[in-house]
Design an enzyme around this catalytic site. Sequence first.
Site, PDB file in Angstrom:
ATOM      1  N   TYR A 161       0.843  -1.203   0.000  1.00 26.35           N
ATOM      2  CA  TYR A 161       0.000   0.000   0.000  1.00 26.35           C
ATOM      3  C   TYR A 161       0.880   1.254   0.000  1.00 26.35           C
ATOM      4  CZ  TYR A 161      -3.500   3.435   1.386  1.00 26.35           C
ATOM      5  OH  TYR A 161      -4.319   4.547   1.432  1.00 26.35           O
ATOM      6  N   LYS A 165       1.147   3.976  -2.992  1.00 27.91           N
ATOM      7  CA  LYS A 165       0.750   5.353  -2.700  1.00 27.91           C
ATOM      8  C   LYS A 165       1.874   6.316  -3.049  1.00 27.91           C
ATOM      9  CE  LYS A 165      -2.508   6.885  -1.071  1.00 27.91           C
ATOM     10  NZ  LYS A 165      -3.759   7.377  -1.716  1.00 27.91           N
TER      11      LYS A 165
END
Length: 393
Positions: A161, A165
Amino acid sequence: MAAFGSAGERWCAVTGGRGFAARHLVEMLLRSQEWCVRIADLGPSINLEPHEETGVLGDALKSGRAAYVSADLRLKPQVFKAFDGVEAVFHMAAPDSSINNFQLHFSVNVEGTKNVIDSCIECKVKRLIYTSSPSVVFDGIHGICNGKESMPYPVKFNDSYSETKAAGEKLIISANGKNGLLTCCIRPSSIFGPGDRLLVPSLVAAARAGKSKFIIGDGNNLYDFTYVENVAYAHICAERTLAAGGAAAATVAGQAYFITNVEPIKFWEFMSLILEGLGYERPRIKIAASLMMPIAHVVELTYKLFSRYGMSVPQLTPSRVRLLSCERTFSCSKAKEHIAYEPIVSLKDGLKKTIDSYQHLRAKQQKRTSKVYTYLGNESGVESVKGLERWLR
């Protein structure tokens, strides 16, 4: 497709607009009376939740000042439809961060963000504000104390993640100036508040299962938590600064900003205050992170093997152990100077609002023994309120 509503109305779009922090931003934009809001999300607009049919959002949907558009960021035509005719885009959509699934995260955080940027350029959107994460500078090993935006991206990230990101953030920054599009990134630290479906429900589930008594690490690691309304406000501060033009906009365009409540607190103290506020026992047994890590690796491996058979996402993973035991605090000085951001809700008030919103999850068979819990609408025993009373003084 023309913009919804009559001529002269200013429309913006919020991706993932039915999500936790995004919903608060949508309502804040509507309350400002400056915007009509197009809510771009996966869910069908006909299946409204109770809170969407009342209050400021319900009124705006009925009057036409807000509208839902079904949009999967991975499908560019849907993104284009959502952005056509809007002046500004707040890109807040993201997949579940607790699932360490690189393919899922990459498809939304990277490929989806590419579609957002391309659609903004094609639709002549003027401003794009991206919701990033402080984890884009966290390597999963070294703690961060009063981190500044000058920190580089790590060579290796804590999880998929964070990695995706960071890739999305790089795309947003690189897109600044293309076809007149101004961009910036907001990095809110550890968001909490009413409507969150992860933090408080997970804490309560652990407490009810007898698992909330443990502290991973020495319990002294400081954290920056950010009340959700402050996160929404930071996005609005960034958009307004970009819209102002001139030197201010030039300074902000293409930049990233850490956003916090500017009130660092021990991570486990914060968790304890929420648990105590809902009538549960505070964590007290300390376990070294080095002892938990091998167990976490086994749990993660088990999930990878059996997730296809319906195994639920585990709470104990290596990345989670690192997050729970390290220090993570960030400076908001750049955000204060560039976009005039300062928290509008204190940590104490945010905590009280959060606890009050989760009364349906509080422990049963409690006794009203404290004026603190009378004020908060909670009940608990004498011992469980001492920490919260100290915090609320």
